[in-house]
Write an enzyme that holds these catalytic residues in place. Structure first.
Site, PDB file in Angstrom:
ATOM      1  N   GLY A  13       0.823  -1.210   0.000  1.00 40.87           N
ATOM      2  CA  GLY A  13       0.000   0.000   0.000  1.00 40.87           C
ATOM      3  C   GLY A  13       0.860   1.264   0.000  1.00 40.87           C
ATOM      4  N   GLN A  29      11.718  35.570  -9.799  1.00 38.20           N
ATOM      5  CA  GLN A  29      12.639  34.551  -9.294  1.00 38.20           C
ATOM      6  C   GLN A  29      12.041  33.702  -8.167  1.00 38.20           C
ATOM      7  OE1 GLN A  29      16.357  36.475  -8.422  1.00 38.20           O
ATOM      8  NE2 GLN A  29      17.055  36.194 -10.525  1.00 38.20           N
ATOM      9  N   GLU A  40      -1.317   5.142   6.125  1.00 43.24           N
ATOM     10  CA  GLU A  40      -0.299   4.143   5.753  1.00 43.24           C
ATOM     11  C   GLU A  40       1.092   4.461   6.332  1.00 43.24           C
ATOM     12  OE1 GLU A  40      -0.585   1.800   2.517  1.00 43.24           O
ATOM     13  OE2 GLU A  40      -2.504   2.534   1.802  1.00 43.24           O
TER      14      GLU A  40
END
Ligand code: COS
Length: 401
Positions: free
Chosen positions: A247, A284, A368
């Site tokens: 997973g 920038q 997870e």
């Protein structure tokens, strides 16, 4: 040998996933996300596109493709929306691959083959209201009575809970070991919704993955035939960790896709949007954010591919998978926060997708394995406190041609 060239079958999977994302996810995702609605048709479309079993062996109805292909499909799906990638994470990563690896042939025929072709949906039930990271803190019990186990307990934050037919459930079979927090008292079971005493529901009010199905599973004296025990009694913790290895891999690859989605959205917006009489792409500080997304994408991709390469070669990949998952999720969160910043006020509304990316990215640093769990795991590997041990079973061998 390491090659950065994809094989023809890997390119084919990538194409299938990208096409599905463009035709079936992107056109309606804003609506489903706004309405907090899961689209049940998507699973059917994924089945039709062979995306629910392509990396399972042909003998179980799959296409026998490799784990790099799985990662590529996850990248493409999460490029469109996290909720679509979650389907692969759960149905393939947390359910089908572990069932293919740990279940016996009789169990596979019944509980894997119909899932590979998308006739049935499988999910994984470990987490509980009071136990997420602390897997041995779960309370669900399985008490043997004759030829059944009676399961009692509550699983929470379970993706596809309210739509799945089959559940891979983790429960304590040894009550003394439960008290002692000894992981060898945990076991894994294949549970059918129809077994009785099972009720499921959705969780509402989520920050992200709003088009995804997330819910709970409640079991009250659910009779599970003893033959539905997966592996041996006492192997539940190892099976759960094995599930998470697969997973987490899909989450890593998916989060990499989310970083790419942020980069592409910002490149487009920065070229179009003008401030101080210049496209913001020329400022920038905007460039810096886009450069960081570019770098994050490239190294996150290398990390999940390294884990995929280890899976292809049949070696344990817990360490590499954890690193890939930790870094790609961390970078996805940063990329999504910067993507909102690049879009300014427009990024703060759902007129642009970056607001959805921002909300979706947060979850993956929690589910997870939280970023804290992965940080500690990586420190322990580096310090020599932890190492991956060989398992008695292995992921199915795949065609890498
Ligand atoms: N695959 C198979 N077996 C594994 C394994 C893996 N990936 N990882 C560990 N094991 C085995 C070990 O080899 C060890 O076996 P022995 O007792 O025979 O030596 C056993 O499992 C216990 O392993 P370990 O001691 O490493 O476990 P820990 O208690 O250290 O694990 C953590 C602690 C925090 C790493 C673990 O509980 C974890 O990953 N928690 C997070 C859970 C999670 O992600 N929950 C979210 C669910 S989805 S939302």
């Amino acid at each position: 040998m390491i090659s950065f060239e994809f094989t023809e079958s890997q390119i084919e999977v990538l194409r299938m996933a990208r096409e599905l994302a463009e035709r079936k996810i992107l056109p309606d995702i804003q609506k489903y996300d706004r309405e907090h609605k899961y689209n049940p048709q998507l699973m059917k479309d994924m089945a039709e596109a062979d995306l629910l079993g392509f990396c399972l062996p042909e003998q179980y109805g799959g296409l026998g493709m490799d784990y790099i292909s799985l990662g590529l499909a996850c990248e493409e799906l999460e490029y469109a929306d996290t909720s679509a990638r979650v389907i692969l994470s759960v149905h393939i990563g947390l359910y089908s691959l572990p069932v293919c690896t740990w279940a016996n042939e009789e169990q596979k025929e019944k509980y894997l083959n119909p899932c590979t072709v998308g006739d049935k949906i499988g999910t994984f039930g470990l987490t509980e209201p009071a136990a997420g990271s602390d897997a041995v803190g779960i309370r669900t019990t399985a008490v043997k009575k004759g030829d059944v186990y009676l399961l009692n307990g509550e699983k929470m934050w379970i993706s596809l809970a309210n739509v799945a037919d089959y559940f891979l459930i983790f429960a304590w079979t040894d009550q003394d070991k439960k008290k002692a927090r000894d992981h060898s008292g945990l076991s894994a079971f294949l549970v059918e919704r129809e077994f009785g005493g099972v009720s499921t529901g959705d969780i509402y009010g989520k920050l992200g993955v709003r088009a995804g199905s997330t819910g709970y599973i409640s079991m009250t004296d659910t009779p599970v035939p003893a033959k539905n025990l997966v592996g041996n009694e006492g192997e539940g913790f190892k099976i759960a960790m094995f599930c998470l290895d697969q997973g987490r891999y899909t989450v890593a690859a998916g989060s990499t896709g989310l970083i790419r989605a942020c980069r592409d959205a910002c490149v487009k917006y920065a070229r179009d949007r003008t401030t101080f009489q210049h496209p913001i792409a020329e400022h920038q500080l905007v460039k810096e954010m886009i450069a960081n997304m570019e770098a994050s994408y490239e190294y996150s991709r290398l990390l999940w591919m390294k884990a995929g390469w280890k899976k292809n070669s049949g070696e344990p990949s817990t360490r590499e998978t954890s690193l890939a998952k930790w870094i790609s999720c961390r970078e996805a969160e940063k990329a999504a926060a910067d993507a909102v910043q690049v879009h300014g006020a427009y990024g703060f509304s759902d007129e642009y997708p970056v607001e959805r990316y921002f909300r979706n990215a947060k979850g993956s640093s929690i589910y997870e394995g939280t970023r804290e769990i992965h940080t500690l795991l990586q420190a322990d590997y580096a310090l020599g406190f932890r190492e991956d041990k060989p398992l008695r079973v292995h992921l199915p061998v795949v065609d890498q041609g």
